[in-house]
Enzyme design. Structure first.
Site, PDB file in Angstrom:
ATOM      1  N   GLY A   1     -69.932  42.498  46.555  1.00 45.49           N
ATOM      2  CA  GLY A   1     -71.378  42.403  46.678  1.00 45.49           C
ATOM      3  C   GLY A   1     -71.841  41.483  45.553  1.00 45.49           C
ATOM      4  N   ALA A   2     -72.653  40.488  45.896  1.00 44.88           N
ATOM      5  CA  ALA A   2     -72.956  39.432  44.923  1.00 44.88           C
ATOM      6  C   ALA A   2     -73.493  39.958  43.582  1.00 44.88           C
ATOM      7  CB  ALA A   2     -73.919  38.426  45.557  1.00 44.88           C
TER       8      ALA A   2
ATOM      9  N   ARG B   1     -63.716  34.304  43.130  1.00 45.07           N
ATOM     10  CA  ARG B   1     -64.378  34.172  44.438  1.00 45.07           C
ATOM     11  C   ARG B   1     -65.428  33.057  44.318  1.00 45.07           C
ATOM     12  NH1 ARG B   1     -66.233  39.411  47.483  1.00 45.07           N
ATOM     13  NH2 ARG B   1     -65.730  38.082  49.270  1.00 45.07           N
TER      14      ARG B   1
ATOM     15  N   ASP C   1     -75.394  35.981  49.460  1.00 38.73           N
ATOM     16  CA  ASP C   1     -74.453  35.620  48.393  1.00 38.73           C
ATOM     17  C   ASP C   1     -74.874  34.353  47.666  1.00 38.73           C
ATOM     18  OD1 ASP C   1     -72.725  37.382  50.321  1.00 38.73           O
ATOM     19  OD2 ASP C   1     -71.756  37.359  48.367  1.00 38.73           O
TER      20      ASP C   1
ATOM     21  N   ASN D   1     -74.122  34.507  53.616  1.00 40.31           N
ATOM     22  CA  ASN D   1     -73.893  35.952  53.537  1.00 40.31           C
ATOM     23  C   ASN D   1     -72.627  36.240  54.336  1.00 40.31           C
ATOM     24  OD1 ASN D   1     -74.768  38.600  52.599  1.00 40.31           O
ATOM     25  ND2 ASN D   1     -75.184  39.073  54.740  1.00 40.31           N
ATOM     26  N   LYS D   2     -72.242  37.485  54.364  1.00 40.01           N
ATOM     27  CA  LYS D   2     -71.004  37.899  55.025  1.00 40.01           C
ATOM     28  C   LYS D   2     -70.848  37.269  56.405  1.00 40.01           C
ATOM     29  CE  LYS D   2     -68.349  39.772  53.743  1.00 40.01           C
ATOM     30  NZ  LYS D   2     -67.199  38.973  53.196  1.00 40.01           N
TER      31      LYS D   2
HETATM   32  O1  MRU Z   1     -67.213  39.947  50.653  1.00 35.79           O
HETATM   33  P1  MRU Z   1     -68.287  40.840  50.115  1.00 35.79           P
HETATM   34  O2  MRU Z   1     -68.137  42.258  50.550  1.00 35.79           O
HETATM   35  O3  MRU Z   1     -68.457  40.700  48.625  1.00 35.79           O
HETATM   36  O4  MRU Z   1     -69.620  40.295  50.775  1.00 35.79           O
HETATM   37  C1  MRU Z   1     -70.826  40.887  50.416  1.00 35.79           C
HETATM   38  C2  MRU Z   1     -71.992  40.386  51.172  1.00 35.79           C
HETATM   39  O5  MRU Z   1     -71.909  39.494  51.969  1.00 35.79           O
HETATM   40  C3  MRU Z   1     -73.317  41.014  50.809  1.00 35.79           C
HETATM   41  O6  MRU Z   1     -74.163  41.053  51.909  1.00 35.79           O
HETATM   42  C4  MRU Z   1     -73.956  40.187  49.696  1.00 35.79           C
HETATM   43  O7  MRU Z   1     -73.084  39.999  48.643  1.00 35.79           O
HETATM   44  C5  MRU Z   1     -75.206  40.820  49.200  1.00 35.79           C
HETATM   45  S1  MRU Z   1     -74.914  42.282  48.274  1.00 35.79           S
HETATM   46  C6  MRU Z   1     -76.433  42.779  47.755  1.00 35.79           C
END
Ligand code: MRU
Length: 355
Positions: free
Chosen positions: A57-58, A99, A247, A257-258
């Site tokens: 999560g960012a 990452r 992100d 985003n994801k």
């Molecule tokens: O690969 P991840 O689980 O780190 O991806 C996370 C996301 O895409 C979240 O939606 C994003 O980081 C926002 S968290 C507030």
């Protein structure tokens, strides 16, 4: 079965250890089955925790990186400023390479480096004290930002609304309420009742494992769906708004985003459902002009072919394409909710006005 506490008490995903020498994280890869905490002390443990999504999560990645680089700076053992700075930069670059997509990682590390540079005339112990204060501040600020985002986001919803979310942007991914899930937790505390649909979020199942866990734990009505079911729940009239995290937000509003988020936005446009992105200003990258400039992380094929299956579910040598994120075109986004308020198009202007 998840214990339903009916409470929105925060899950703390990242903290500095009591002795200040290590970082303690809730291992998100073990959820929802086990709440296991890990203590990260070496640079490799920290890098791996970020790379393998034990912390994810960012905003949480940024908070964790701040604590990590502070702990590694403490370990450098150097009293000489130049040697201290060189060791700090080695640790920073290593962590930063874990990452690429979430800007919060480099944002937090650059902020920490800024402290080292600003304090160059001071002895190393004083620099370390300033670094500790800064990483704690990054965490505290995120708590405040999530609370403000939740308040602004809640103005977009009304009692009884159906909300679709993708991936996990709740307390685990941030601090306290989270971003995309923040209005849902805040509304719940105020007596509002929403019906949440959580995409399972292939391939790493952040929606199934984490979002449904967090919402169930609080007692919020959540229904888990496979990613390819978003269209039918929208068509059924069950969704009044889509809320997702981010992100990296480019200067023109394009949002990484994801993986799968852009598909949700395209579907929402088709069904006339507003699609909102929620995130702190630490996720907005004005140096990045458009989504085309955002590096998309590619992850190993095993995550598609076999992870979470009892036995492999694809030929072991089949080619896989496994991007971890995608970019949602700013024209599909009805609003970007930050701690400073709700930005509306044109995003070049509304996002720049935040800074
Ligand atoms: O690969 P991840 O689980 O780190 O991806 C996370 C996301 O895409 C979240 O939606 C994003 O980081 C926002 S968290 C507030």
């Amino acid at each position: 079965m998840t214990e339903v506490t009916g409470k929105t008490d925060p899950i703390q995903s990242v903290a500095l250890s009591d002795d200040g020498g290590s970082v303690v994280i809730l291992d998100q890869t073990q959820l929802p089955n086990r709440e296991e905490y890990l203590t990260l002390t070496t640079a490799k443990e920290m890098y791996d925790a970020i790379y393998y999504l034990k912390v994810r999560g960012a905003p949480a990645i940024g908070i964790c990186a701040g604590y990590c680089v502070y702990c590694l700076a403490r370990q450098s053992g150097s009293e000489d400023y130049d040697a201290f700075l060189a060791a700090f930069r080695r640790a920073k670059d290593y962590l930063n390479s874990a990452r690429p997509t979430a800007v919060n990682l480099s944002w937090a590390l650059n902020r920490m480096e800024g402290v080292v540079l600003a304090q160059r005339e001071r002895p190393v112990p004083a620099i370390l004290a300033a670094l500790e204060a800064e990483c704690r501040l990054i965490h505290e600020e995120d708590i405040a930002m999530c609370a403000a985002i939740s308040r602004h986001g809640l103005t977009l919803l009304k009692d009884g609304d159906g909300v679709l979310t993708h991936c996990n942007a709740g307390p685990l991914a941030t601090s306290r309420y989270g971003t995309a899930l923040g209005p849902l937790f805040l509304g719940w505390e105020q007596g509002l009742r929403f019906r949440v649909f959580a995409d399972e979020t292939r391939p790493l199942l952040q929606g199934a494992r984490l979002t449904s866990y967090e919402l169930r734990r609080a007692g919020i009505d959540v229904t888990l769906i496979c990613d390819n079911m978003a269209s039918i729940v929208m068509k059924n009239g069950w969704i009044q708004a889509c809320l997702v995290g981010c992100d990296r937000v480019a200067a023109n509003g394009d949002t990484a985003n994801k993986i799968g988020t852009s598909g949700v936005a395209i579907l929402a446009k088709h069904y006339g459902i507003p699609f909102y992105v929620l995130g702190p200003t630490s996720t907005i990258d004005l140096r990045c002009p458009t989504g085309d400039n955002i590096e998309i992380e590619l992850r190993p094929p095993e995550e598609i072919r076999e992870k979470f299956y009892r036995e492999p579910m694809a030929p072991s040598d089949v080619k896989c394409y496994n991007p971890a994120f995608d970019v949602t075109d700013h024209r599909l986004i009805a609003g970007i909710v930050t701690e400073g308020g709700i930005c509306r198009p044109p995003y070049e202007k509304s996002l720049a006005a935040l800074f």
